[in-house]
Design an enzyme around this catalytic site. Structure first.
Site: not given
Ligand code: ADP
Length: 547
Positions: A185, A330, A444, A449
């Protein structure tokens, strides 16, 4: 009583075996790093992946060893991918957009024994090679003629590495729960954490990802994964395409609007996938050049929320269906998919657009709920926000080497076995999920929120705005208030009044940003998402005007 069906472990080597048996001549097209477009087939990739296996074994690589790649989407990357996974080694993709120090940290943590890298990344690795404690050899993904001169010790050209090795090697034959891939990640908070996929999780996830309501690709499709293989397995496309026999188009290092457009048209692509930033670049190019998309049918967009302007442009102006997906490293990575339901089709176009802007409903194999801080379920009314929790056979239960462990078993789950995504979301009556924020980015204000993402997505639709980001800044009375940061389009100068007037009526009044400021470039992280951490740092000393 056990069933009486055959034992056929779900290992990913079967995917390329299948493509080799049934689609041996289907093309895989690459914009090569050397420049020209190169063409190969699943049959050739299978044979050369076997050579990779033999060459790896010749280097002493064995079951469970980590084989790292620092590479764009290319046919050679596919060969290394299957050559390593097929023999039970762990293919460890590294994101080249990370800071070199982070790259070194990750490769050391993963204990990568051999590193395959594109020519473009040789200078990065030369700088950190002294720190790489476990890498014994560097294989540069090119042929002898294009081999750069390099200071790397034990460097060789990929074509030399596999040359002379047999095109037959044993794949599979191990437990389907064997580790298969390792992807870190981005570590926006703390050190990066390794997600260790298994063969079974990748195979099940790829089948779910290609179900009809998700990617739905088949042997008549031409698939272009712009999303890199180092970004959560190219969202499973490196598995999905050979599984269904789709022609595959690999973009190499060029992900800009003109280059992507050229491939979409010249290769007659029908399905493609990437983060919104890529599509903003493509759409700008289409408008500037008055070009049309003549073959593209579907585009999967995820990684961050689809901006309304992008959704409308694809669907209304270019007749391309947007498949909005949400997920995370994940989750292998897809969790939800935004295909509409009959209830949506019974409504008008505007309601459908609104529904498509949500992140969608759970893919089969994903269990999902929203909870409050005490872990109690929140209602599915489309209004209540909660922490988004997930469970499933392709969801991580622990990180590599127990990073971030929460219990004695080294797992990172809640007591009820759910994984906390770190996202805050609503679920509506139809089960459609909408991300309202990252838990750490939500603003917040007065005990309530405010969703930074909602405001950003609307603001990018305002004239003269190229990109927008919202962060919370300290406020003595309300705790935090939103600050809207705008990156203007070249030559444009959208004023605070214009932007706020544009937002009026589109968001709740109390969500209205307290200030609007310009920045030359909104910083993006390694997976193309807005880097809020960097923005918070830049605006650390910023004070709201009326405080
Ligand atoms: P990193 O966590 O390393 O930035 P990831 O690709 O695993 O890379 O990111 C996951 C996060 O990206 C999600 O938990 C979410 O917050 C955001 N995310 C992924 N797809 C979407 C989406 N379609 N809309 C909004 N947020 C998204």
């Amino acid at each position: 009583m056990l069933g009486l069906m055959q034992d056929w472990p779900l290992t990913v080597d079967r995917i390329l075996d299948h493509a080799h048996s049934w689609f041996p001549k289907r093309e895989v097209v690459t914009r090569s790093l050397e420049g020209p477009i190169s063409r190969t087939t699943y049959g050739n990739i299978w044979r050369r992946a076997k050579q990779v296996t033999n060459a790896l074994q010749g280097e002493g690589i064995a079951l469970g060893d980590r084989v790292a790649t620092l590479a764009w989407n290319t046919e050679r990357h596919m060969e290394v991918w299957y050559g390593a996974m097929g023999m039970g080694a762990v293919l460890h993709t590294v994101n080249p957009r990370l800071h070199p120090e982070q790259i070194a940290w990750i490769i050391n943590h993963a204990e990568g024994k051999i590193l395959f890298l594109d020519t473009t990344f040789v200078p990065i690795i030369e700088k950190i090679a002294g720190e790489l404690r476990t890498v014994k050899a560097y294989v540069i993904l090119t042929d002898r003629a294009h081999m750069p001169s390099t200071a790397l010790a034990n460097a060789m050209a990929y074509e030399d590495f596999i040359e002379g090795h047999a095109q037959e090697a044993r794949w599979g034959g191990f437990d389907e729960n064997t580790a298969c891939g390792l992807c870190y990640t981005s570590g926006t908070t703390g050190d990066p954490k390794g997600v260790l996929y298994s063969h079974r999780s990748n195979l099940l996830h790829a089948m779910a990802a290609n179900s009809a309501d998700c990617f739905g690709a088949g042997a008549n499709d031409v698939v272009l994964p712009v999303v890199p293989m180092f970004h959560a397995n190219a969202w499973a496309i490196a598995f999905v395409a050979p599984m269904c026999g789709a022609k595959l188009v690999m973009p190499g290092a060029k992900l800009d609007g003109p280059s992507v457009y050229e491939l979409l048209e010249s290769e007659k692509v029908t399905f493609t996938a990437a983060v919104p930033t890529v599509w903003l670049m493509l759409l700008n190019y289409l408008r500037e050049t008055n070009s049309k998309l003549t073959t593209l049918k579907r585009v999967a967009i995820g990684g961050s929320a689809v901006p309304e302007a992008v959704l409308r442009a694809f669907e209304d102006d270019y007749g391309v269906e947007v498949v909005h997906a949400w997920g995370m490293t994940e989750m292998s990575p897809i969790g939800t998919i935004g295909k509409l339901l009959p209830e949506h089709y019974a409504q008008g176009h505007e309601a459908q657009i609104k529904a498509k802007l949500k992140q969608g409903r759970a893919l089969f194999t994903v269990d999902m709920k929203i909870v409050d801080d005490e872990g109690h379920d929140k209602p599915r009314d489309g209004k209540a926000f909660g922490r988004l929790m997930v469970k499933g056979p392709a969801v991580a239960r622990a990180y590599f080497k127990n990073a971030g462990a929460r219990d004695a078993k080294g797992e990172c789950l809640e007591a009820d076995g759910f994984f906390d995504t770190g996202d805050v979301a609503t679920l509506d009556e139809l089960g459609v999920m909408q991300i309202t924020d990252r838990a750490k980015d939500v603003i917040k204000s007065g005990g309530e929120w405010i969703s930074s993402i909602d405001i950003e997505n609307i603001a990018v639709g305002c004239e003269g705005v190229a990109n927008a980001a919202v962060i919370g800044v300290a406020h003595p009375k309300w705790d935090e208030r939103p600050l809207l940061i705008i990156e203007p389009k070249p030559g444009a100068n959208p004023t605070k009044e214009q932007v706020l007037a544009f937002l009026e009526g589109k968001i709740a009044k109390w969500w209205t940003p307290d200030d609007v400021v310009h920045t030359e470039k909104i910083p993006l992280g390694a997976t193309g998402k807005i880097n809020k951490l960097a923005l918070r740092e830049t605006f650390r000393d910023y004070r709201l005007p009326n405080v």
